[in-house]
Design a protein around this motif. Structure first.
Motif, mmCIF file in Angstrom:
data_model
loop_
_atom_site.group_PDB
_atom_site.id
_atom_site.type_symbol
_atom_site.label_atom_id
_atom_site.label_comp_id
_atom_site.label_asym_id
_atom_site.label_seq_id
_atom_site.Cartn_x
_atom_site.Cartn_y
_atom_site.Cartn_z
ATOM 1 N N GLY A 131 0.821 -1.219 0.000
ATOM 2 C CA GLY A 131 0.000 0.000 0.000
ATOM 3 C C GLY A 131 0.847 1.259 0.000
ATOM 4 N N ARG A 132 1.946 1.194 0.723
ATOM 5 C CA ARG A 132 2.832 2.351 0.755
ATOM 6 C C ARG A 132 3.438 2.610 -0.619
ATOM 7 N NH1 ARG A 132 7.675 3.694 4.905
ATOM 8 N NH2 ARG A 132 8.996 3.975 3.104
ATOM 9 N N GLN A 133 3.781 1.518 -1.318
ATOM 10 C CA GLN A 133 4.324 1.670 -2.672
ATOM 11 C C GLN A 133 3.237 2.153 -3.641
ATOM 12 O OE1 GLN A 133 6.279 -2.037 -3.699
ATOM 13 N NE2 GLN A 133 7.514 -2.001 -1.846
ATOM 14 N N MET A 134 2.005 1.678 -3.403
ATOM 15 C CA MET A 134 0.893 2.120 -4.257
ATOM 16 C C MET A 134 0.628 3.607 -4.058
ATOM 17 S SD MET A 134 -1.304 -0.769 -5.307
ATOM 18 C CE MET A 134 -0.670 -2.419 -5.543
ATOM 19 N N PHE A 135 0.783 4.073 -2.840
ATOM 20 C CA PHE A 135 0.579 5.482 -2.528
ATOM 21 C C PHE A 135 1.474 6.341 -3.425
ATOM 22 C CE2 PHE A 135 0.997 9.314 0.159
ATOM 23 C CZ PHE A 135 -0.331 9.531 0.514
ATOM 24 N N GLU A 136 2.707 5.874 -3.627
ATOM 25 C CA GLU A 136 3.636 6.535 -4.548
ATOM 26 C C GLU A 136 3.185 6.344 -5.990
ATOM 27 O OE1 GLU A 136 6.077 8.615 -4.923
ATOM 28 O OE2 GLU A 136 5.557 8.968 -2.822
ATOM 29 N N SER A 137 2.932 5.066 -6.336
ATOM 30 C CA SER A 137 2.615 4.720 -7.716
ATOM 31 C C SER A 137 1.370 5.466 -8.218
ATOM 32 C CB SER A 137 2.432 3.211 -7.822
ATOM 33 O OG SER A 137 1.996 2.851 -9.098
ATOM 34 N N TYR A 138 0.371 5.647 -7.359
ATOM 35 C CA TYR A 138 -0.856 6.343 -7.761
ATOM 36 C C TYR A 138 -0.739 7.858 -7.666
ATOM 37 C CZ TYR A 138 -3.856 2.249 -8.365
ATOM 38 O OH TYR A 138 -4.437 1.115 -8.838
ATOM 39 N N GLY A 139 0.431 8.341 -7.295
ATOM 40 C CA GLY A 139 0.615 9.795 -7.257
ATOM 41 C C GLY A 139 -0.145 10.493 -6.146
ATOM 42 N N CYS A 140 -0.518 9.752 -5.084
ATOM 43 C CA CYS A 140 -1.246 10.381 -3.967
ATOM 44 C C CYS A 140 -0.403 11.506 -3.371
ATOM 45 C CB CYS A 140 -1.567 9.359 -2.872
ATOM 46 S SG CYS A 140 -2.353 7.847 -3.475
ATOM 47 N N SER A 141 0.931 11.323 -3.413
ATOM 48 C CA SER A 141 1.784 12.303 -2.749
ATOM 49 C C SER A 141 1.940 13.597 -3.554
ATOM 50 C CB SER A 141 3.147 11.700 -2.415
ATOM 51 O OG SER A 141 3.702 11.135 -3.563
ATOM 52 N N SER A 142 1.358 13.654 -4.781
ATOM 53 C CA SER A 142 1.383 14.975 -5.421
ATOM 54 C C SER A 142 0.396 15.916 -4.725
ATOM 55 C CB SER A 142 1.177 14.913 -6.936
ATOM 56 O OG SER A 142 0.057 14.155 -7.285
ATOM 57 N N CYS A 143 -0.516 15.376 -3.934
ATOM 58 C CA CYS A 143 -1.456 16.230 -3.191
ATOM 59 C C CYS A 143 -1.401 16.018 -1.688
ATOM 60 C CB CYS A 143 -2.882 15.987 -3.659
ATOM 61 S SG CYS A 143 -3.138 16.240 -5.428
ATOM 62 N N HIS A 144 -0.801 14.920 -1.233
ATOM 63 C CA HIS A 144 -0.792 14.604 0.199
ATOM 64 C C HIS A 144 0.622 14.337 0.686
ATOM 65 C CE1 HIS A 144 -5.130 14.145 0.455
ATOM 66 N NE2 HIS A 144 -5.109 13.358 -0.615
ATOM 67 N N SER A 145 0.828 14.610 1.970
ATOM 68 C CA SER A 145 2.119 14.237 2.557
ATOM 69 C C SER A 145 1.909 13.245 3.691
ATOM 70 C CB SER A 145 2.836 15.471 3.102
ATOM 71 O OG SER A 145 2.101 16.003 4.187
ATOM 72 N N VAL A 146 2.953 12.483 3.960
ATOM 73 C CA VAL A 146 3.016 11.634 5.148
ATOM 74 C C VAL A 146 4.373 11.895 5.782
ATOM 75 C CG1 VAL A 146 3.114 9.258 6.000
ATOM 76 C CG2 VAL A 146 1.485 9.848 4.205
ATOM 77 N N ALA A 147 4.377 12.198 7.056
ATOM 78 C CA ALA A 147 5.612 12.516 7.776
ATOM 79 C C ALA A 147 6.427 13.582 7.042
ATOM 80 C CB ALA A 147 6.459 11.253 7.998
ATOM 81 N N GLY A 148 5.726 14.557 6.501
ATOM 82 C CA GLY A 148 6.407 15.687 5.865
ATOM 83 C C GLY A 148 6.887 15.426 4.451
ATOM 84 N N VAL A 149 6.702 14.196 3.946
ATOM 85 C CA VAL A 149 7.138 13.889 2.576
ATOM 86 C C VAL A 149 5.931 13.945 1.643
ATOM 87 C CG1 VAL A 149 8.193 12.161 1.056
ATOM 88 C CG2 VAL A 149 8.989 12.413 3.424
ATOM 89 N N GLY A 150 6.051 14.706 0.560
ATOM 90 C CA GLY A 150 4.943 14.860 -0.376
ATOM 91 C C GLY A 150 4.411 16.287 -0.288
#
Ligand code: HEC
Ligand code: HEC
Length: 204
Positions: A131-150
């Motif tokens: 799921g953590r890799q999917m979070f990257e793969s789906y581009g969730c981090s272009s709008c969200h951060s986790v622990a300051g990353v993204g």
């Protein structure tokens, strides 16, 4: 001897010219870095030409990374491209929009699907790790951060203490109306993994 020196000079000159050409080709293609582009040489010729329209038109205001990562249903992409067309100063006519949509649809069902297959096929992955890799793969981090990353404008830290699995699933694939989160196109098995990951993000 002299000839060799001259040849070397000529070689150096043509290398410089090549390098200069390389940079200007990049500059003309958009101000964005090479890693935002993808290798489409294995795509059918018509899709390769659709990709050129996409890479050219969709890099006028921002990079290509969001579109190359995030997933939308066909209707979702149609709506997104219409929204971009409607923006002042965008220069995308309907025939170009059609070509861009063909590229996006093909890329969803090939490259993006394959990269997510690869994540779930890695059976060593626990659901929350996948799921953590999917979070990257789906581009969730272009709008969200986790622990300051993204993208820190919308942090998801602590979301696992705030929402249940069912709520999270709904929030991702059918956000409430009026939400600025676009409905993401995520198949159920990927959604399970993403939610398993989000549930690990507890308040400390
Ligand atoms: C005229 C400028 C402009 C052009 C051209 C443009 N965009 Fe955008 N795009 C924006 C702006 C500004 C935003 C952020 C604000 C918003 O989402 O309303 C955005 C946001 C997005 C988003 C939301 C994802 C995110 O990470 O914020 C996607 C996806 C997107 N654009 C795709 C495209 C595609 C595909 C094209 C080509 C068809 C395109 N854009 C062309 C201006 C543009
Ligand atoms: C184009 C930007 C964008 C993308 C991409 C995006 N989100 Fe969102 N998301 C948002 C915004 C903005 C909100 C806040 C919703 C609102 O308007 O209330 C949100 C809300 C959420 C929420 C609810 C947060 C809460 O506090 O209740 C979750 C969970 C979520 N997103 C998960 C994801 C996941 C997982 C992905 C990737 C599959 C993703 N998002 C992709 C923009 C985005």
């Amino acid at each position: 001897m002299r000839q060799i020196v001259l040849r070397r000079l000529a070689l150096a000159a043509s290398l410089t010219a090549l390098l200069a050409l390389g940079t200007s080709a990049v500059a003309q293609f958009g101000k964005h870095s090479a890693e935002e582009k993808i290798n489409v040489s294995s795509y059918p010729a018509n899709i390769q030409s659709n990709y050129k329209v996409f890479a050219n038109k969709c890099s006028e205001c921002h990079g290509l990374a969001s579109s190359l990562k995030q997933s939308r249903s066909p209707e979702g992409w149609t709506a997104e491209v219409r929204r971009m067309q409607a923006m002042a100063s965008s220069h995308i006519n309907d025939s170009e929009a059609g070509e861009i949509l063909k590229f996006l649809a093909y890329d969803e069902s090939h490259r993006k699907a394959a990269s997510r297959e690869a994540i779930s096929a890695n059976t060593g992955n626990a659901p929350e790790v996948a799921g953590r890799q999917m979070f990257e793969s789906y581009g969730c981090s272009s709008c969200h951060s986790v622990a300051g990353v993204g993208n820190t404008s919308s942090a998801l830290d602590g979301i696992g203490s705030k929402r249940t699995a069912e709520e999270l699933k709904r929030l991702i694939v059918s956000p409430p109306s009026g939400s600025t989160m676009p409905p993401m196109s995520v198949p159920d098995k990927d959604l399970e993994n993403l939610v398993a990951y989000l549930l690990t993000l507890k308040n400390r």
